[in-house]
Design an enzyme around this catalytic site. Structure first.
Site, PDB file in Angstrom:
ATOM      1  N   THR A   1       0.876  -1.183   0.000  1.00 14.90           N
ATOM      2  CA  THR A   1       0.000   0.000   0.000  1.00 14.90           C
ATOM      3  C   THR A   1       0.908   1.227   0.000  1.00 14.90           C
ATOM      4  O   THR A   1       2.137   1.104   0.116  1.00 14.90           O
ATOM      5  CB  THR A   1      -0.885   0.047   1.267  1.00 14.90           C
ATOM      6  N   ASP A   2       0.299   2.401  -0.098  1.00 11.77           N
ATOM      7  CA  ASP A   2       1.108   3.621  -0.082  1.00 11.77           C
ATOM      8  C   ASP A   2       1.846   3.768   1.255  1.00 11.77           C
ATOM      9  O   ASP A   2       2.978   4.225   1.303  1.00 11.77           O
ATOM     10  CB  ASP A   2       0.227   4.843  -0.333  1.00 11.77           C
ATOM     11  N   CYS A   3       1.162   3.375   2.332  1.00 11.53           N
ATOM     12  CA  CYS A   3       1.804   3.515   3.645  1.00 11.53           C
ATOM     13  C   CYS A   3       2.625   2.291   4.041  1.00 11.53           C
ATOM     14  O   CYS A   3       3.508   2.370   4.885  1.00 11.53           O
ATOM     15  CB  CYS A   3       0.756   3.840   4.704  1.00 11.53           C
ATOM     16  N   TYR A   4       2.327   1.149   3.440  1.00 10.62           N
ATOM     17  CA  TYR A   4       3.071  -0.095   3.725  1.00 10.62           C
ATOM     18  C   TYR A   4       3.536  -0.699   2.406  1.00 10.62           C
ATOM     19  O   TYR A   4       2.946  -1.647   1.897  1.00 10.62           O
ATOM     20  CB  TYR A   4       2.185  -1.095   4.479  1.00 10.62           C
TER      21      TYR A   4
END
Ligand code: SF4
Ligand code: SF4
Lengths: 139, 401
Positions: free
Chosen positions: B138-141
């Site tokens: 994901t964008d954060c992970y």
């Protein structure tokens, strides 16, 4: 008098030879077969207890090796790893020879190696895998 | 005037080094010799123990965040899959989980050499554990894959959380069929070849507090060699069953959900097991102290194997088919003698739960209390007992269109 547990491995060419008959007839030994199997490649494995006169016993071993059989001497076939044993007692109804018994009332398990017939049933029946087979001292 | 004690009085005695503790086995002789009133007056705490296979066990683990970060979607520890449907690096490893390549019972009877219980044993023993994880990113992970190793001391949390442990009584398993069967109750030889049982009987925690007068949410316990707590009643908790006059249930009844910090525990009391033809599991050491608040509680703790019975159940037919009924009842004294009588036949018995282990746990807990290292806790809430309307329900099975 000697008494020894042995494993004989037969190459496929020798599987049909009357080895046991010869051990009894020519060397006057007592043979107690503990386990026998033939694998898909037609190689045989025979686990037995051999007893009789010491010089006959030695001559029989030489004869077996000359014939091309692999002979393994079993000194301590089954070992009980006491530190792995949880003393659950599950093996006590599986062992057919009374080698694994529950001491009562302590409810701890005891392994009496001299009673073990190397059937190997306990190896997989012990949930904690505390029983091991050890083939040491091959001749 | 019969004795009455409070938790506070008992804890003060523990702090003062004056507490009198006995195991549930030791107290039997005392109660028989001196009577319940005197035994209750003399003894402040009775300790119990059990060390048996408990499948509903597992560990919540927080692995810490890798760089770059990762929201783990699939995780394996030493090849054994863990549940990842939690936050990014939180996982749950269950005791019966198996590696995807395990032949299981395709190679009947399967050996189940290494499963979740074995990973838990290796983890608590401080051995290096291999982590393989993957994610969609994901964008954060953003990270999608990781392979690394870790040890228990290097991760943030490892919390043993067992949804069902410490069964209050259990079936005696037999096989009426004509071939050997491989069950979670061990190997059962055909035609009543053996009878396997799985309870510490007179030492078992919930059989010493049959009506759950003292054990409740928040009770401090011995768990896996460390200190843990009762979290809730366990799954399948079923207090409303038939009981003998001493209050003990005649069939499996109460259960406990327990938890504790794995980092304090020991591989001696958390052991990976392989049940031939059944699966992998974990042998859990559990011990519970019972405060002798009054004579009635002493009467429960003085219960002996002769007075606790268990049902004999056929695991070749009735159990797998979930048919009610049993082949009769037998006492733990008979079970521990090594043979029982079923329909006129003498049948050898074997335990699956280590009585020697149960005794050692009760002794260890007694030692902790005597040494002032372990105080008793008053439950924050009681567990549902005989007066509750809790029942054990089967799975709803509907025919779907
Ligand atoms: S089954 Fe294994 S762990 Fe259990 S008592 Fe026997 S040897 Fe020990
Ligand atoms: S190998 Fe067979 S006889 Fe020997 S201890 Fe194991 S079960 Fe008993």
């Amino acid at each position: 008098m000697v008494k020894q547990k042995l494993v004989l491995r037969f190459p496929s060419s020798l599987v049909e030879q009357p080895v046991i008959y010869n051990l009894i007839k020519n060397f006057d030994l007592m043979v107690n077969i503990l386990r026998a199997d033939i694998n898909p490649k037609k190689e045989g494995r025979l686990m037995m207890e051999l007893s009789g006169d010491e010089s006959n016993f030695r001559r029989a071993l030489e004869w077996l090796q000359k014939k091309g059989l692999e002979v393994m001497q079993l000194k301590q076939q089954i070992i009980w790893q006491e530190d792995r044993c949880t003393h659950c007692g599950a093996c006590s109804v599986i062992c057919p020879s009374g080698a694994l018994v529950l001491n009562r009332p302590e409810m701890t398990i005891r392994f009496m190696e001299e009673k073990c017939v190397v059937c190997e049933l306990c190896l997989r029946a012990c949930p904690a895998r505390a029983m091991e087979t050890l083939l040491d001292s091959a001749i | 005037m019969s004795v009455q004690r409070t938790y506070e009085e008992i804890n003060q005695k523990i702090r003062d080094g004056k507490v009198v503790v006995m195991t549930a086995e030791e107290v039997i002789a005392l109660a028989e010799e001196k009577g319940l009133a005197k035994a209750a007056a003399e003894v402040d705490v009775v300790t119990t123990g059990t060390f048996g296979p408990m499948c509903s066990s597992g560990v919540f683990i927080n692995l810490g965040h890798p760089r770059p970060r990762m929201k783990i979607e699939e995780a394996r520890l030493n090849g054994v899959p863990a549940y990842t449907g939690l936050a990014a690096v939180d996982i749950y490893l269950g005791a019966t989980a198996l590696p995807p390549h395990d032949p299981a019972n395709a190679d009947y009877p399967g050996q189940f050499k290494y499963g979740g219980g074995h990973v838990i044993e290796d983890l608590v023993a401080g051995r290096e554990i291999k982590l393989e994880a993957s994610a969609y990113g994901t964008d954060c992970y953003p990270r999608k894959k990781i392979e690394t190793t870790f040890r228990l001391s290097e991760i943030n949390e490892a919390i043993l959380f067992n949804p069902r442990n410490g069964y209050q009584n259990y079936n005696v398993a037999v096989n009426l069929g004509d071939k050997t069967i491989y069950t979670y109750m061990g190997i059962l030889k055909p035609r009543l070849g053996n009878a396997n049982y799985c309870s510490a009987g007179q030492l078992s925690p919930l059989l010493n507090d049959p009506l759950l007068r003292t054990i409740g949410v928040g009770t401090r316990i011995f768990l896996g060699g460390g200190i843990g707590y009762v979290a809730w009643h366990g799954t399948q908790h079923n207090p409303g069953v038939e009981r003998t006059p001493n209050g003990t249930p005649k069939v499996p009844a109460g259960t406990l959900a327990v938890m504790g910090d794995l980092k304090q525990m020991s591989p001696k009391w958390l052991r990976g097991l392989s049940y031939l033809g059944y699966g992998a599991t974990l042998q859990v050491g559990l011990g519970i102290p019972i405060p002798i608040l009054n004579e009635e509680i002493m009467s429960f703790c003085a219960v002996k194997d002769e007075d606790i019975v268990a049902p004999i159940v056929d695991y070749s037919g009735a159990y797998p088919q979930r048919e009610p009924g049993n082949l009769g009842f037998v006492s733990y004294a008979e079970l521990k003698s090594g043979q029982i009588n079923i329909n006129g036949r003498t049948v050898p018995t074997a335990p699956l739960s280590s009585y020697a282990g149960a005794r050692e746990i009760a002794q260890t807990l007694k030692g902790w209390i005597q040494a002032g290292k372990f105080l008793l806790s008053r439950p924050a809430a009681p567990l549902p007992s005989v007066e509750s309307d809790l029942t054990l329900k089967p799975m709803p099975q509907r025919v779907l269109e």
